[in-house]
Design a protein around this motif. Structure first.
Motif, short mmCIF file in Angstrom:
data_model
loop_
_atom_site.label_atom_id
_atom_site.label_comp_id
_atom_site.label_asym_id
_atom_site.label_seq_id
_atom_site.Cartn_x
_atom_site.Cartn_y
_atom_site.Cartn_z
N LYS A 97 1.30 27.94 24.86
CA LYS A 97 1.69 27.80 26.26
C LYS A 97 1.89 29.20 26.83
CE LYS A 97 5.14 25.67 29.26
NZ LYS A 97 6.40 24.94 29.34
N ASN A 152 6.49 17.16 33.55
CA ASN A 152 5.62 18.14 32.90
C ASN A 152 5.86 18.26 31.40
OD1 ASN A 152 3.58 19.22 34.33
ND2 ASN A 152 4.68 21.05 35.03
N GLU A 153 7.11 18.13 30.99
CA GLU A 153 7.45 18.39 29.58
C GLU A 153 7.62 17.11 28.75
OE1 GLU A 153 7.16 21.40 28.54
OE2 GLU A 153 6.90 22.10 30.59
N ASN A 178 2.05 28.94 32.81
CA ASN A 178 2.12 27.48 32.60
C ASN A 178 0.79 26.86 32.16
OD1 ASN A 178 4.09 25.58 32.38
ND2 ASN A 178 3.80 24.73 34.43
N SER A 230 8.08 13.91 24.04
CA SER A 230 7.30 15.08 24.49
C SER A 230 5.81 14.89 24.20
CB SER A 230 7.80 16.35 23.78
OG SER A 230 7.69 16.19 22.38
#
Length: 336
Positions: A255, A190-191, A259, A209
Motif C-alpha cells: 500500500k 475503504n479498509e 493510497n 478486512s
C-alpha cells in the motif's frame, strides 16, 4: 485400480481424524480451506488443512505437489495427524482428485461446494464431465447424515438437491429464498466490510478486512463448515476480524502513500478474474491496471474471454507469459 488403491491405503492407515471436511468447486477452495483453518487456530483448537498451500497444522507446514494428494500420501498424512491428536481436518477436493478416486474411502463429515465455472477442459473435455467429477463427492463419498454446504446461486443446485435427497444427506444453504444463511447487508468502507446475516433465524454481524463479495461468501462457507465440526458460530465471529486472505488470494502486498495498492490473486479462470476485478472496482472505485497471462497446453478457449474481461474493468493491461509449456508464448499472448 485407482479405487482399489484408495481402499488398500484406507485399510492400512486405519486411524484417521473423526471430523474431515472436503471443499470442492472451481474457485474459492483454497480460501474456504484456509479460513476454516484460521478459525480453529485463532480459537486455539488443533486443526489441519490439506490442499494447494500444502499441509498445515498448528505446529507443522509442509509443501505438496498436488491440490488433492495421491491416496498413499493422503491416508498416510491423515494417520499421522491423528497420532498428533488432530481430529479436525479440511482438505481441497480437486476435480482431478475426485475423478481419479484419490479421495475414496474417507469418512467425510461435510462437503462444501463453492461454485462451478469453466476450468480444466483440457482434461475433462466437457462441462458436463467436469460437473460430474465434482458431484462424485456427494453421489458416492458423503454418507447418510453428512452435510452438504453450498450456495443457492449455483446453477446446478437442483441436480445437487436430487442427489442429497436420495442419499439422505443434510443441507446447509447460503442464499436468499430457501437458504438457512441469508446475507442481509454488505456495506463497504475503504479498509473493511460490514456484514449482517441471518443463520437459522438468528441475526449476526461482523467486520472483515477481506476484499470482495466472493471472499465474504467463502468466509461464511468456512464458518458453516466449522460449526459442523463443533466450533460455535459466536466463537467464530469473535475471531473473524483477525482472518487474513489466503496467500495469493486477493492479497494486498503493498500500500503506497498515495493510497494506491498492489494485489496478488491466483485467478486463472474467466469467472475468477471477473469476480476479482468486480470486487476491486466495487470496493475502491479506482483505476485498475492488470498484469496477467494464460498457461500453455491448457484450455485455449478461455484466453480471449479473459482478455475481454480485463478490458471491461481495467485502464491498463499488461499481457505477459504464464507457463507456456509446449506452446509458443507469442501465440498465447495474441489469443488473449
Amino acid at each position: 485400480v485407482r479405487k482399489s488403491l484408495s481402499e488398500a491405503c484406507s485399510n492400512f492407515y486405519k486411524k484417521k481424524p473423526s471430523s474431515i471436511v472436503a471443499v470442492t468447486g472451481t474457485n474459492g477452495k483454497t480460501s474456504v480451506t484456509n479460513f476454516f483453518f484460521q478459525l480453529f487456530k485463532l480459537n486455539k483448537i488443533q486443526v489441519a488443512s490439506i490442499g494447494t498451500l500444502g499441509i498445515e497444522s498448528n505446529t507443522l507446514k509442509k509443501k505438496t505437489e498436488l491440490t488433492s494428494l495421491d491416496p498413499l500420501l493422503l491416508h498416510k498424512h491423515l494417520s499421522r495427524l491423528k497420532k498428533k491428536k488432530i481430529d479436525i481436518v479440511i482438505l481441497e477436493a480437486s476435480s482431478h482428485g475426485l475423478a481419479q478416486k484419490r479421495l475414496d474411502y474417507i469418512n467425510f463429515k461435510a462437503g462444501v461446494f463453492t461454485n462451478l465455472s469453466r476450468d480444466h477442459l483440457d482434461y475433462h473435455k466437457t462441462m458436463g464431465h467436469y460437473l460430474n467429477s465434482k458431484l462424485y463427492l456427494f453421489k458416492s463419498l458423503l454418507k447418510k447424515d453428512a452435510y452438504c454446504i453450498t450456495d443457492e446461486k449455483n446453477f446446478f443446485l437442483q441436480k445437487l438437491k436430487k442427489i442429497i435427497i436420495k442419499r439422505k444427506i443434510k443441507i446447509d444453504l447460503m442464499g436468499l429464498k430457501q437458504a438457512n444463511l441469508k446475507i442481509l447487508s454488505q456495506k463497504n468502507n475503504n479498509e473493511f466490510q460490514e456484514i449482517e446475516f441471518l443463520y437459522n433465524n438468528k441475526q449476526y454481524s461482523f467486520k472483515t478486512s477481506l476484499i470482495g463479495k466472493h471472499q465474504v461468501k467463502n468466509l461464511l462457507l468456512a464458518v458453516m463448515a466449522a460449526q459442523k465440526c463443533g466450533l460455535d458460530i459466536q466463537k467464530s465471529l469473535k475471531k473473524i476480524k483477525y482472518i487474513k486472505p489466503a496467500k495469493g488470494r486477493l492479497e494486498c502486498i503493498k500500500k503506497f502513500k498515495n493510497n494506491s495498492r498492489i494485489f496478488v490473486d491466483f485467478a486463472h479462470t474467466p469467472d475468477a478474474l471477473d469476480s476479482v476485478l468486480k470486487s476491486l472496482k466495487f470496493q475502491f472505485n479506482k483505476n485498475i491496471s492488470i498484469v496477467f497471462g494464460c498457461g500453455g497446453s491448457r484450455d485455449k478457449g478461455k484466453r480471449s474471454i479473459m482478455g475481454h474481461i480485463a478490458s471491461r474493468y481495467c485502464k491498463k493491461i499488461y499481457v505477459t507469459d504464464d507457463n507456456p509449456r509446449y506452446e509458443n508464448s507469442k501465440y498465447i499472448r495474441r489469443e488473449i
